[in-house]
Design a protein around this motif. Structure first.
Motif, PDB file in Angstrom:
ATOM      1  N   TYR A 285       0.849  -1.355   0.077  1.00  0.00           N
ATOM      2  CA  TYR A 285       0.150   0.133  -0.077  1.00  0.00           C
ATOM      3  C   TYR A 285       0.888   1.379   0.100  1.00  0.00           C
ATOM      4  CZ  TYR A 285      -3.437   3.485   1.688  1.00  0.00           C
ATOM      5  OH  TYR A 285      -4.220   4.448   1.894  1.00  0.00           O
ATOM      6  N   GLU A 286       2.058   1.332   0.913  1.00  0.00           N
ATOM      7  CA  GLU A 286       2.904   2.320   0.642  1.00  0.00           C
ATOM      8  C   GLU A 286       3.475   2.507  -0.390  1.00  0.00           C
ATOM      9  OE1 GLU A 286       2.949   4.965   3.348  1.00  0.00           O
ATOM     10  OE2 GLU A 286       1.611   3.765   4.471  1.00  0.00           O
ATOM     11  N   ARG A 287       3.912   1.773  -1.035  1.00  0.00           N
ATOM     12  CA  ARG A 287       4.626   1.877  -2.345  1.00  0.00           C
ATOM     13  C   ARG A 287       3.430   2.303  -3.497  1.00  0.00           C
ATOM     14  NH1 ARG A 287       7.211  -4.125  -3.627  1.00  0.00           N
ATOM     15  NH2 ARG A 287       8.640  -4.149  -1.545  1.00  0.00           N
ATOM     16  N   MET A 288       2.270   1.693  -3.370  1.00  0.00           N
ATOM     17  CA  MET A 288       1.283   2.254  -4.304  1.00  0.00           C
ATOM     18  C   MET A 288       0.957   3.761  -4.052  1.00  0.00           C
ATOM     19  SD  MET A 288      -1.615  -0.657  -4.474  1.00  0.00           S
ATOM     20  CE  MET A 288      -1.121  -2.344  -5.280  1.00  0.00           C
ATOM     21  N   LYS A 289       0.945   4.217  -2.886  1.00  0.00           N
ATOM     22  CA  LYS A 289       0.751   5.529  -2.713  1.00  0.00           C
ATOM     23  C   LYS A 289       1.903   6.449  -3.155  1.00  0.00           C
ATOM     24  CE  LYS A 289       0.101   5.621   1.968  1.00  0.00           C
ATOM     25  NZ  LYS A 289      -0.324   6.258   3.134  1.00  0.00           N
ATOM     26  N   SER A 290       3.019   6.158  -2.836  1.00  0.00           N
ATOM     27  CA  SER A 290       4.246   6.811  -3.361  1.00  0.00           C
ATOM     28  C   SER A 290       4.012   6.921  -4.834  1.00  0.00           C
ATOM     29  CB  SER A 290       5.712   6.211  -2.809  1.00  0.00           C
ATOM     30  OG  SER A 290       5.556   5.918  -1.355  1.00  0.00           O
ATOM     31  N   ALA A 291       3.742   5.860  -5.519  1.00  0.00           N
ATOM     32  CA  ALA A 291       3.809   5.981  -7.083  1.00  0.00           C
ATOM     33  C   ALA A 291       2.581   6.696  -7.431  1.00  0.00           C
ATOM     34  CB  ALA A 291       3.453   4.453  -7.602  1.00  0.00           C
ATOM     35  N   TRP A 292       1.494   6.888  -6.807  1.00  0.00           N
ATOM     36  CA  TRP A 292       0.599   7.646  -7.162  1.00  0.00           C
ATOM     37  C   TRP A 292       0.933   9.159  -6.714  1.00  0.00           C
ATOM     38  CZ3 TRP A 292      -2.684  10.959  -3.665  1.00  0.00           C
ATOM     39  CH2 TRP A 292      -3.755  11.377  -4.386  1.00  0.00           C
ATOM     40  N   GLN A 293       1.722   9.349  -5.738  1.00  0.00           N
ATOM     41  CA  GLN A 293       2.129  10.721  -5.523  1.00  0.00           C
ATOM     42  C   GLN A 293       2.772  11.401  -6.731  1.00  0.00           C
ATOM     43  OE1 GLN A 293       1.152  12.913  -3.156  1.00  0.00           O
ATOM     44  NE2 GLN A 293      -0.492  11.574  -2.054  1.00  0.00           N
ATOM     45  N   GLU A 294       3.634  10.447  -7.317  1.00  0.00           N
ATOM     46  CA  GLU A 294       4.549  10.743  -8.300  1.00  0.00           C
ATOM     47  C   GLU A 294       3.548  11.255  -9.475  1.00  0.00           C
ATOM     48  OE1 GLU A 294       7.216   8.091  -8.551  1.00  0.00           O
ATOM     49  OE2 GLU A 294       8.144   8.112  -6.473  1.00  0.00           O
ATOM     50  N   ASP A 295       2.732  10.272  -9.686  1.00  0.00           N
ATOM     51  CA  ASP A 295       1.897  10.479 -11.058  1.00  0.00           C
ATOM     52  C   ASP A 295       0.482  10.772 -10.617  1.00  0.00           C
ATOM     53  OD1 ASP A 295       3.947   7.602 -12.203  1.00  0.00           O
ATOM     54  OD2 ASP A 295       4.295   9.611 -12.513  1.00  0.00           O
ATOM     55  N   LYS A 296      -0.091  11.410  -9.843  1.00  0.00           N
ATOM     56  CA  LYS A 296      -1.221  11.620  -9.157  1.00  0.00           C
ATOM     57  C   LYS A 296      -1.929  12.661 -10.345  1.00  0.00           C
ATOM     58  CE  LYS A 296      -0.331  15.490  -6.047  1.00  0.00           C
ATOM     59  NZ  LYS A 296      -0.650  15.672  -4.826  1.00  0.00           N
ATOM     60  N   LEU A 297      -1.353  13.104 -11.288  1.00  0.00           N
ATOM     61  CA  LEU A 297      -1.830  14.070 -12.210  1.00  0.00           C
ATOM     62  C   LEU A 297      -2.329  13.258 -13.294  1.00  0.00           C
ATOM     63  CD1 LEU A 297       0.191  17.481 -11.632  1.00  0.00           C
ATOM     64  CD2 LEU A 297      -1.986  16.729 -10.723  1.00  0.00           C
TER      65      LEU A 297
ATOM     66  N   PRO B 267      11.994   0.012   7.337  1.00  0.00           N
ATOM     67  CA  PRO B 267      12.058   1.219   6.770  1.00  0.00           C
ATOM     68  C   PRO B 267      10.658   1.856   6.196  1.00  0.00           C
ATOM     69  CG  PRO B 267      13.046  -0.072   5.118  1.00  0.00           C
ATOM     70  CD  PRO B 267      12.774  -0.928   5.992  1.00  0.00           C
ATOM     71  N   THR B 268       9.740   1.078   6.102  1.00  0.00           N
ATOM     72  CA  THR B 268       8.355   1.555   5.536  1.00  0.00           C
ATOM     73  C   THR B 268       7.483   2.311   6.306  1.00  0.00           C
ATOM     74  OG1 THR B 268       8.516  -0.458   3.925  1.00  0.00           O
ATOM     75  CG2 THR B 268       6.318   0.625   4.572  1.00  0.00           C
ATOM     76  N   GLN B 269       7.030   3.488   6.011  1.00  0.00           N
ATOM     77  CA  GLN B 269       6.265   4.124   6.918  1.00  0.00           C
ATOM     78  C   GLN B 269       5.112   3.516   7.376  1.00  0.00           C
ATOM     79  OE1 GLN B 269       5.717   7.773   4.891  1.00  0.00           O
ATOM     80  NE2 GLN B 269       7.882   8.673   5.532  1.00  0.00           N
ATOM     81  N   ARG B 270       4.883   3.881   8.514  1.00  0.00           N
ATOM     82  CA  ARG B 270       3.406   3.191   9.191  1.00  0.00           C
ATOM     83  C   ARG B 270       3.306   1.769   9.062  1.00  0.00           C
ATOM     84  NH1 ARG B 270       2.488   6.996   5.439  1.00  0.00           N
ATOM     85  NH2 ARG B 270       1.959   8.997   5.939  1.00  0.00           N
ATOM     86  N   SER B 271       4.599   0.890   8.908  1.00  0.00           N
ATOM     87  CA  SER B 271       4.408  -0.364   9.210  1.00  0.00           C
ATOM     88  C   SER B 271       4.411  -1.255  10.265  1.00  0.00           C
ATOM     89  CB  SER B 271       5.454  -1.004   8.156  1.00  0.00           C
ATOM     90  OG  SER B 271       6.641  -0.575   8.945  1.00  0.00           O
ATOM     91  N   ASN B 272       4.074  -0.099  11.350  1.00  0.00           N
ATOM     92  CA  ASN B 272       3.726  -0.760  12.686  1.00  0.00           C
ATOM     93  C   ASN B 272       2.253  -1.332  12.671  1.00  0.00           C
ATOM     94  OD1 ASN B 272       6.243  -0.477  13.566  1.00  0.00           O
ATOM     95  ND2 ASN B 272       5.606   0.919  15.057  1.00  0.00           N
ATOM     96  N   GLN B 273       1.545  -0.895  11.733  1.00  0.00           N
ATOM     97  CA  GLN B 273      -0.074  -1.260  11.620  1.00  0.00           C
ATOM     98  C   GLN B 273      -0.365  -1.607  10.248  1.00  0.00           C
ATOM     99  OE1 GLN B 273       0.723   1.630  13.500  1.00  0.00           O
ATOM    100  NE2 GLN B 273       0.942   2.413  11.311  1.00  0.00           N
ATOM    101  N   CYS B 274      -1.500  -2.410  10.040  1.00  0.00           N
ATOM    102  CA  CYS B 274      -1.807  -2.662   8.583  1.00  0.00           C
ATOM    103  C   CYS B 274      -2.865  -1.370   8.153  1.00  0.00           C
ATOM    104  CB  CYS B 274      -2.483  -4.062   8.539  1.00  0.00           C
ATOM    105  SG  CYS B 274      -4.366  -3.722   9.351  1.00  0.00           S
ATOM    106  N   ASN B 275      -3.262  -1.665   6.921  1.00  0.00           N
ATOM    107  CA  ASN B 275      -4.260  -0.547   6.742  1.00  0.00           C
ATOM    108  C   ASN B 275      -5.727  -0.279   7.297  1.00  0.00           C
ATOM    109  OD1 ASN B 275      -2.292  -0.930   4.686  1.00  0.00           O
ATOM    110  ND2 ASN B 275      -3.714  -1.426   3.085  1.00  0.00           N
ATOM    111  N   HIS B 276      -5.795  -1.056   8.396  1.00  0.00           N
ATOM    112  CA  HIS B 276      -7.023  -1.081   9.363  1.00  0.00           C
ATOM    113  C   HIS B 276      -6.843  -0.530  10.704  1.00  0.00           C
ATOM    114  CE1 HIS B 276      -8.581  -3.319   5.397  1.00  0.00           C
ATOM    115  NE2 HIS B 276      -7.969  -3.965   5.798  1.00  0.00           N
TER     116      HIS B 276
END
Length: 622
Positions: free
Chosen positions: A466-478, A592-601
């Motif tokens: 999920y964090e990878r997908m968010k990063s990719a979307w932030q780069e190409d969100k337009l 190193p993954t942000q927010r990886s102490n918890q899942c998306n829920h």
């Protein structure tokens, strides 16, 4: 036909006016406590004692060591709209005090038996007056009194029985009083508080200036479990400062009962602030759960209007959108640090070597089997289940390489010396340690420097993806997509005007929206990820948010929901067998993954069992 018996317009008696004002200011005993404590704090008190009897209905007595009230001002202090906190409209627009209306004492005195004793800081003695529901209080009389003020309120609502009938039990009313004092104690660490109820001391808080003492006070008021799960917040931008503490997403509550927000020292319950905090926790906390927080926002008093509600619990910001974005980004940055790398500094591993000891060599090799990076075991042949998912540039290969190097170092030949040697290697033990086994196809068992680690494989990989997908979307969100058939959205004229004003915002988010009529919009282009959603409903929701908060996060939330669903479907499933290399690569990805102490829920992805906890399970040391 008009009734001829029409009353003439006349000025209300001051007592009746004060009782009407009391209806706005004084709802219950806790309201009285709030107003009186705010007066004490505005008087620069550093010691405050509160005595309560029968939940505050029978008695509220508050003593402080503030600068006191002059003898000649005691009578004036009990009249309406008398205050030393403002003197002009300019003062009202840049308030630095908690109170300012000048009607609290007059309102309280109109519905109780009130005694006011005070000694001004440069006077030789104190003076006291008493008001018993009459038009005029008694003449100030000299009394023995230390510097400061004592206010005694007895028999609340004794002369307004209709109001008194709405009061709850003594226990319930005292609960509200206790909560009010708790809030003020959280906002004023430079003040000591003592609270007694029915002659029993329930709170004794010393002045807390060092950070450790502040945390101790927060722990006493919010509970030790709150302290065990907090993240520190410290942010500064554009003249705004945000500080305090928020709870980790894995510590949440079923109701918003541990949420304290202070704006320029004033306790506030504001929809904009609550929405900003909720937005910051959007993708780390389940919607039915609530975070805890104690937050302090400081900004120029001219940028916030506290004169919105008689109880002063609500505010209005001049730049509401800027405040909202500042809060969201500051809290998201703090929450981004909830990853294993932030747990603590790596601890170096102690390895024992002994000459000609096959047992030692076998022990090391069993825990960390040697792996070569060539031939049939090369990294090119390692098909990690999480190496091929979106985005395609995965760091998993690097994690495999680092893991291989660690294993090779730890399985090095034994030393040639006959003595038992203890040495510290240059390789640190990472926070999540090294994998030992996979349990029931769902969990990784790993060993780190302090004990045993348990990792939920699916939840951990879901967060990483999920964090990878968010990063990719932030780069190409337009990246946007033209609609084959433009969507017409029916809106109100007010919403259409708002859409025209916010066209730049919609363009930045990948929308092409134009106004085609007084109450109609036309959408020709949308972000690619939202092409299959209900565009009309989404646009209306965004406009509703913009109207209410001056900002909207609907689009980002919608996209994040889609990405979270994709991440869940592409994450490693239960009972999918992993090799030790794959498990260790996943652990290295998590750290190193942000927010990886918890899942998306908002559920934890890993837990730690320390050696001390393990020993206690087996009663070792007893």
């Amino acid at each position: 036909m008009i009734n001829q018996d029409i009353p003439a317009i006349r000025r209300l008696p001051s007592l009746v006016a004060n009782q009407i004002a009391a209806g706005e200011v004084v709802e219950r005993p806790a309201s009285v406590v709030k107003e009186l404590l705010e007066n004490s704090l505005d008087a620069q008190a550093t010691q405050i004692e509160i005595e309560i009897e029968q939940g505050g209905i029978a008695l509220i007595r508050i003593r402080d060591n503030g600068f006191g009230i002059r003898k000649e001002e005691l009578l004036l202090a009990l009249s309406r709209h008398a205050t030393n906190k403002i003197s002009s409209l300019e003062d009202l627009e840049q308030l630095n005090s908690l109170g300012f209306r000048g009607e609290a004492l007059a309102s309280i005195a109109a519905i109780s038996r009130l005694t006011l004793n005070s000694r001004f800081h440069n006077q030789e003695m104190g003076y006291g007056i008493h008001l018993d529901g009459r038009e005029q209080p008694t003449i100030p009389e000299p009394i023995a009194h230390p510097i400061g003020t004592t206010l005694e309120v007895r028999d609340l609502f004794y002369n307004t029985p209709a109001r008194r009938r709405f009061l709850r039990t003594d226990k319930t009313e005292f609960g509200h009083v206790h909560e009010m004092i708790k809030r003020l104690a959280l906002s004023c660490f430079n003040v000591s508080f003592k609270l007694t109820h029915n002659h029993k001391t329930l709170m004794a808080l010393k002045i807390a200036q060092p950070e450790a003492d502040k945390l101790q006070r927060v722990g006493m008021l919010c509970g030790p479990e709150f302290i065990d799960h907090i993240l520190t917040v410290q942010a500064d931008c554009g003249g705004m400062q945000l500080s305090g503490w928020i709870t980790q997403p894995t510590y949440s509550r079923s109701q918003p009962d541990m949420q304290y927000f202070f704006v320029n020292g004033r306790i506030i319950r504001d929809k904009l602030l609550n929405h900003a905090v909720r937005q910051a926790y959007e993708d780390v906390l389940h919607l039915s759960r609530y975070p805890g927080y104690v937050l302090y926002l400081q900004l120029d008093p001219r940028e916030v209007d506290v004169n919105v509600h008689p109880t002063k619990n609500e505010v209005r910001f001049v730049q509401s959108s800027a405040v909202y974005q500042f809060l969201v980004h500051s809290l998201q940055n703090s929450l981004a640090n909830t990853c294993p790398n932030q747990v603590g500094s790596p601890t170096s591993v102690q390895v024992l070597f002994k000459n000609n000891s096959a047992e030692a060599e076998q022990s090391i090799s069993a825990s960390h089997p040697p792996i070569t990076s060539s031939g049939s075991d090369s990294k090119d042949n390692l098909s990690l289940p999480f190496a091929s998912f979106y985005p395609t540039s995965s760091p998993s290969a690097l994690a495999i390489q680092e893991t291989t190097q660690v294993y090779q170092a730890l399985s090095a030949p034994v030393l040639a010396d006959d003595e038992l040697i203890s040495r510290e290697t240059a390789l640190p033990i990472p926070p999540l340690g090294y994998a030992l086994a996979q349990l029931h196809g769902s969990y990784i068992l790993a060993e780190n420097a302090t004990g045993l680690i348990l990792v939920d494989i699916h939840a951990a990989h879901e967060r990483i993806t999920y964090e990878r997908m968010k990063s990719a979307w932030q780069e190409d969100k337009l990246v946007a997509q033209m609609l084959l058939v433009p969507v017409m959205v029916a809106v109100s004229e007010r919403e259409a005007n708002l859409a025209e004003q916010q066209l730049e915002l919609f363009n930045q988010l990948g929308f092409d929206i134009s106004r085609i009529g007084p109450e109609a919009l036309l959408v020709r282009q949308v972000p690619m990820l939202l092409a299959a959603t209900n565009i009309a409903v989404l646009v209306r929701d965004v406009l509703a948010d913009l109207s209410r908060f001056g900002v909207s996060s609907r689009l980002e939330n919608h996209i994040q929901d889609l990405l979270a669903t994709l991440a869940c479907h592409t994450a490693i499933r239960a009972n999918q067998s992993l090799t030790l290399l794959e498990m260790n690569a996943l652990l290295r990805e998590m750290e190193p993954t942000q927010r990886s102490n918890q899942c998306n829920h908002g559920r934890p992805t890993w837990v730690q069992l320390s050696l001390k906890e393990l020993d206690s399970l087996f009663l070792r040391g007893r």
